[in-house]
Structures are given as structure tokens and as C-alpha cells.
Design a protein around this motif. Structure first.
Motif, PDB file in Angstrom:
ATOM      1  N   THR A 168       5.092   1.811   1.403  1.00  0.00           N
ATOM      2  CA  THR A 168       4.700   2.890   0.504  1.00  0.00           C
ATOM      3  C   THR A 168       3.230   2.784   0.108  1.00  0.00           C
ATOM      4  N   TRP A 169       2.790   1.567  -0.170  1.00  0.00           N
ATOM      5  CA  TRP A 169       1.404   1.336  -0.590  1.00  0.00           C
ATOM      6  C   TRP A 169       0.804   0.231   0.268  1.00  0.00           C
ATOM      7  N   ARG A 170      -0.189   0.570   1.073  1.00  0.00           N
ATOM      8  CA  ARG A 170      -0.833  -0.459   1.909  1.00  0.00           C
ATOM      9  C   ARG A 170      -1.386  -1.576   1.052  1.00  0.00           C
ATOM     10  N   SER A 171      -1.849  -1.254  -0.150  1.00  0.00           N
ATOM     11  CA  SER A 171      -2.417  -2.274  -1.028  1.00  0.00           C
ATOM     12  C   SER A 171      -1.383  -3.300  -1.490  1.00  0.00           C
ATOM     13  N   ALA A 172      -0.104  -3.002  -1.327  1.00  0.00           N
ATOM     14  CA  ALA A 172       0.935  -3.967  -1.694  1.00  0.00           C
ATOM     15  C   ALA A 172       1.004  -5.123  -0.708  1.00  0.00           C
ATOM     16  N   ALA A 173       0.427  -4.933   0.479  1.00  0.00           N
ATOM     17  CA  ALA A 173       0.461  -5.996   1.484  1.00  0.00           C
ATOM     18  C   ALA A 173      -0.296  -7.236   1.006  1.00  0.00           C
ATOM     19  N   GLY A 174      -1.401  -7.054   0.300  1.00  0.00           N
ATOM     20  CA  GLY A 174      -2.197  -8.201  -0.172  1.00  0.00           C
ATOM     21  C   GLY A 174      -1.389  -9.177  -1.011  1.00  0.00           C
ATOM     22  N   PRO A 175      -0.726  -8.711  -2.072  1.00  0.00           N
ATOM     23  CA  PRO A 175       0.037  -9.655  -2.879  1.00  0.00           C
ATOM     24  C   PRO A 175       1.380 -10.072  -2.269  1.00  0.00           C
ATOM     25  N   LEU A 176       1.975  -9.236  -1.424  1.00  0.00           N
ATOM     26  CA  LEU A 176       3.331  -9.532  -0.960  1.00  0.00           C
ATOM     27  C   LEU A 176       3.405 -10.259   0.384  1.00  0.00           C
ATOM     28  N   LEU A 177       2.490  -9.987   1.309  1.00  0.00           N
ATOM     29  CA  LEU A 177       2.595 -10.630   2.626  1.00  0.00           C
ATOM     30  C   LEU A 177       2.549 -12.152   2.560  1.00  0.00           C
ATOM     31  N   PRO A 178       1.704 -12.757   1.724  1.00  0.00           N
ATOM     32  CA  PRO A 178       1.761 -14.222   1.658  1.00  0.00           C
ATOM     33  C   PRO A 178       3.122 -14.754   1.158  1.00  0.00           C
ATOM     34  N   ILE A 179       3.739 -14.023   0.263  1.00  0.00           N
ATOM     35  CA  ILE A 179       5.056 -14.422  -0.231  1.00  0.00           C
ATOM     36  C   ILE A 179       6.110 -14.277   0.870  1.00  0.00           C
ATOM     37  N   VAL A 180       6.017 -13.196   1.622  1.00  0.00           N
ATOM     38  CA  VAL A 180       6.949 -12.981   2.723  1.00  0.00           C
ATOM     39  C   VAL A 180       6.750 -14.062   3.775  1.00  0.00           C
ATOM     40  N   ALA A 181       5.515 -14.373   4.111  1.00  0.00           N
ATOM     41  CA  ALA A 181       5.235 -15.386   5.122  1.00  0.00           C
ATOM     42  C   ALA A 181       5.734 -16.768   4.685  1.00  0.00           C
ATOM     43  N   GLU A 182       5.583 -17.070   3.434  1.00  0.00           N
ATOM     44  CA  GLU A 182       6.048 -18.366   2.924  1.00  0.00           C
ATOM     45  C   GLU A 182       7.548 -18.468   2.994  1.00  0.00           C
TER      46      GLU A 182
END
Length: 182
Positions: A168-182
Motif C-alpha cells: 500500500t505504501w512504498r515508504s513502509a518498506a524501510g521500517p518493515l523489510l528489515p524486520i521481515v528479513a530478520e
């Protein structure tokens, strides 16, 4: 007819009827007292949650029909928000956030720790949260991040919440992708 379905033998029918009743703002003054009264005798957890959500949604309804009922219904919801049931506490926090009360989002995020993965029949926790939080980007990111931290939200709900926010928001990738990757 819908109020009559609150007495149906099937809990899924009762929950669905409560959900529909929660959308009927034009008759909120007639519906809220009946829905509140039904709560005390209801044993099915999902139906109890649907009844609380119906009352909370109807309290936002404009009109004169709720003027006398609104204070009682707010006190009733406050008791659900502070009770022992974690899903009802989460529902109360979501409803408080919807009503614009201060500190509601941190309460929602904290209440996720004990919430079950399927609070309503056929509805996953992440989908219910997305529906209640709507287009609030910050809230959706905070909830997705918290779902990764809590035992009840690990796995599919956390991934789905993160994916929905990122899509929904490309800007959400910054805070969430590291959490998903971890």
C-alpha cells in the motif's frame, strides 16, 4: 429481523448479524441497547467480540437516536476494554483509536500480545486489524512490526500485515523489510 438473528443457534450467524447491525447507523438508537443486552448471555467468544464492535461502530453514528444511550454504551465499552478478555481489550483499544482518543495506538499495539489469530469467524487477526485501522499508514506499520514481536502474531499474520502495508505504501518498506528479513 436482524435483531432476531442474534438469538440464532449458530454462532456464525449471530456474529454476522452483529456485524451487519454495527453498520446500521440510521437505527443505532434502537440497536445499541438490544446488542448490549445480548452480550451478557452470549457464550461464544467471536459473537461477544462482534457485539462489542457493533456497539463501538454505532457510537460513531450521528443522529438523535443515541443521545440518551451514548453515555451508558461508552461506560459499557470501557468495562469491556479493561476486562480479562485480551481480544475484547484489543477491540476496545481499536474502538478508542477510531474515536480519536489520545494514546489509543500504543494501547492497540500493546494489546496485540495476547490476541488470538482468528478473532472472528473466517477473519484472520491481520485482516481485522487492517479493516479497523484503514488508511492509517503509521498505525498499520506499527501493528505489522508488533505482530513480528508477539508470539500470537508470528508467522502468517505478521507477514500478511507487513506485505499489505508495503504494497500500500512504498515508504513502509524501510521500517518493515528489515524486520521481515530478520
Amino acid at each position: 429481523a436482524l435483531l432476531g438473528l442474534l438469538g440464532d443457534d449458530d454462532p456464525a450467524v449471530r456474529a454476522a448479524a452483529a456485524a451487519v447491525l454495527g453498520e446500521l447507523s440510521w437505527c443505532a438508537g434502537d440497536v445499541v441497547p438490544v446488542v448490549r443486552a445480548r452480550f451478557a448471555g452470549e457464550r461464544a467468544h467471536a459473537v461477544r467480540l462482534a457485539l462489542v464492535l457493533a456497539v463501538g461502530h454505532l457510537l460513531d453514528a450521528p443522529g438523535d437516536g443515541l443521545d440518551h444511550e451514548r453515555p451508558r454504551a461508552r461506560r459499557w465499552l470501557q468495562r469491556r476494554r479493561t476486562g480479562d478478555d485480551p481480544t475484547l481489550r484489543l477491540a476496545g483499544a481499536l474502538l478508542a483509536r477510531r474515536a480519536g482518543r489520545a494514546r489509543a495506538l500504543p494501547t492497540v499495539v500493546e494489546a496485540l500480545a495476547d490476541a488470538g489469530p482468528v478473532p472472528l469467524p473466517g477473519t484472520r487477526l491481520c485482516d481485522w486489524l487492517a479493516s479497523e485501522l484503514g488508511a492509517d499508514r503509521e498505525a498499520r506499520i506499527a501493528v505489522a512490526a508488533r505482530l513480528f514481536q508477539v508470539r500470537g502474531g508470528a508467522g502468517q499474520d505478521a507477514l500478511r500485515a507487513a506485505a499489505a502495508a508495503i504494497c500500500t505504501w512504498r515508504s513502509a518498506a524501510g521500517p518493515l523489510l528489515p524486520i521481515v528479513a530478520e
